[in-house]
Structure formats: C-alpha cells, structure tokens
Design a protein around this motif. Structure first.
Motif, PDB file in Angstrom:
ATOM      1  N   LEU A  47      36.442  48.255  53.130  1.00  0.00           N
ATOM      2  CA  LEU A  47      37.032  48.367  51.798  1.00  0.00           C
ATOM      3  C   LEU A  47      36.633  49.709  51.194  1.00  0.00           C
ATOM      4  N   PRO A  48      37.498  50.293  50.370  1.00  0.00           N
ATOM      5  CA  PRO A  48      37.103  51.517  49.669  1.00  0.00           C
ATOM      6  C   PRO A  48      35.881  51.245  48.793  1.00  0.00           C
ATOM      7  N   GLU A  49      35.041  52.230  48.626  1.00  0.00           N
ATOM      8  CA  GLU A  49      33.846  52.071  47.781  1.00  0.00           C
ATOM      9  C   GLU A  49      34.211  52.195  46.314  1.00  0.00           C
ATOM     10  N   LEU A  51      35.102  49.862  44.103  1.00  0.00           N
ATOM     11  CA  LEU A  51      36.112  48.990  43.507  1.00  0.00           C
ATOM     12  C   LEU A  51      35.458  48.124  42.446  1.00  0.00           C
ATOM     13  N   SER A  52      36.153  47.955  41.332  1.00  0.00           N
ATOM     14  CA  SER A  52      35.576  47.204  40.227  1.00  0.00           C
ATOM     15  C   SER A  52      36.635  46.359  39.542  1.00  0.00           C
ATOM     16  N   PHE A  53      36.255  45.146  39.204  1.00  0.00           N
ATOM     17  CA  PHE A  53      37.074  44.222  38.430  1.00  0.00           C
ATOM     18  C   PHE A  53      36.118  43.514  37.487  1.00  0.00           C
ATOM     19  N   GLY A  62      31.936  44.063  41.572  1.00  0.00           N
ATOM     20  CA  GLY A  62      32.530  44.671  42.757  1.00  0.00           C
ATOM     21  C   GLY A  62      32.366  43.703  43.909  1.00  0.00           C
ATOM     22  N   ASP A 134      41.818  42.048  36.908  1.00  0.00           N
ATOM     23  CA  ASP A 134      42.116  43.420  37.338  1.00  0.00           C
ATOM     24  C   ASP A 134      43.335  43.863  36.522  1.00  0.00           C
ATOM     25  N   ALA A 138      43.895  48.548  39.122  1.00  0.00           N
ATOM     26  CA  ALA A 138      43.234  49.631  39.866  1.00  0.00           C
ATOM     27  C   ALA A 138      42.700  49.157  41.206  1.00  0.00           C
ATOM     28  N   THR A 139      42.099  47.968  41.238  1.00  0.00           N
ATOM     29  CA  THR A 139      41.568  47.448  42.496  1.00  0.00           C
ATOM     30  C   THR A 139      42.708  47.172  43.468  1.00  0.00           C
ATOM     31  N   ALA A 142      44.008  50.447  44.894  1.00  0.00           N
ATOM     32  CA  ALA A 142      43.059  51.020  45.852  1.00  0.00           C
ATOM     33  C   ALA A 142      43.116  50.290  47.192  1.00  0.00           C
ATOM     34  N   LEU A 143      43.544  49.039  47.167  1.00  0.00           N
ATOM     35  CA  LEU A 143      43.647  48.246  48.388  1.00  0.00           C
ATOM     36  C   LEU A 143      45.083  48.179  48.921  1.00  0.00           C
TER      37      LEU A 143
END
Length: 195
Positions: A47-49, A51-53, A62, A134, A138-139, A142-143
């Motif tokens: 997963l990309p580093e 990530l925040s929800f 995260g 979310d 954004a999350t 990113a995914l």
C-alpha cells in the motif's frame, strides 16, 4: 501502481476458482455473489505510505494502525445504490470473521461525514461495522479506486492481495472462505517475521 490485466488473475481463473464454481453450483451462482469480479494479485501489492482516514470522531487513522490484522476495506457512499445494497452483508461478514483477526472497514466517501453516515447506519440497523470516513476520497484515489463500491482485501502483512469492483454478497460461505484463504499469512512470511 497500474492494475493491468496482465499483472493479475481473476479468482475464477485460478484453480481455487474452479473449486468455488463447483461448490456454488456453477457460473450463475458465482455471478450472483460477485466472485467472478474478485481479482487476486499474483504478487501481493504494498500500500502507498501515509494513507489516512478518520473514525467517526474525526481521529485520523492509517492502515498501519491495524498491523497484524487482515482487512476487508470497502469504499462506499450512501448515495451509491449498489453500495447501500451490500452494506448489510458487510455488517454480517464483520461478525463472521472478527474472531479470525479480520476487520471489515467500510470507508465512506460521503462529503457529509459522520452526520450523513450515522443516520444511515441507524436506519439500516448496521450494528457491527464501525464508522470510517474518507470524505474527500484521498485514500481511495491513492489506492486507484475508480468506482464505488470497490473492496480491497489486505493480508496480515499489510499487502493488498485482491480487489473487487462492484457489489458482492459478502456473507455467503464461498465468499467468506475466499477471504479467509486470501488473508492467511504464508508460512514463509510467518517464519521470517519471528527470526
């Protein structure tokens, strides 16, 4: 990260898929539960580093906060009819797999956040799923989530092992079995983390 068809295989194309098809009584049953759209990655994807929800209270989280647990991460919204249709099954799935160390995270893309999601949970009698938000998407971006609902299956190492675009019957035995199989940590990974 690109999700080209050459870099992945569908579950029903794999040997396990044939078993699932036989168990469900054929293609019609598999189509009804959504397994024909479950795409298993031949190589687990990191997963990309960063990530925040947030949770319902607005506290940032995260995926690293769930380290050691497997995740079924569903991107959804209250304005999305297929999302709404599958939420009760996701709620039941959470109750079925929580004792296996598998968390179901339903990440709402509703811009209204908790004020929009909480009444929906109450109206639809969702009791097991926590509220995760979310709202700016954004999350999901990113995914590479391009449609709602989209669900990612993340193993205990924090790697994406499969993805399903569209609605599914998450509480059906063959779907639950596939999730348990996909989120099992390979023996080689377990021994390397102990040493």
């Amino acid at each position: 990260m690109s999700w080209k068809s050459g870099s992945r295989r569908t579950l029903l194309g794999a040997a396990t898929g044939a078993t699932l098809l036989a168990a469900t009584g054929g293609r019609q049953a598999a189509a009804a539960n959504g397994l024909q759209r479950l795409t298993e990655h031949p190589e687990p994807q990191p997963l990309p580093e960063g990530l925040s929800f947030t949770d319902a209270e607005g506290k940032p989280f995260g995926f690293e906060g769930f380290r050691g647990k497997a995740l079924v991460v569903n991107f959804w919204a209250t304005w999305c009819p297929p999302c709404v249709a599958e939420m009760p099954a996701l709620d039941r799935l959470h109750g079925m797999v929580a004792r296996d160390g598998i968390e179901v995270l339903a990440l709402s893309n509703d811009r209204g956040g908790r004020a929009q999601v909480e009444p929906f949970y109450q109206r639809t009698n969702l009791r097991r799923l926590a509220i995760w938000l979310d709202p700016r998407g954004a999350t999901g971006r990113a995914l590479s989530v391009r449609v709602l609902p989209t669900t990612l299956i993340i193993d205990r190492r924090g790697l994406e092992v499969a993805r399903l675009m569209g609605e599914a019957e998450w509480d059906q035995p063959e779907v639950v079995a596939a999730i348990r199989r996909l989120t099992r940590t390979p023996a080689s990974a377990e021994t390397s983390t102990r040493t």
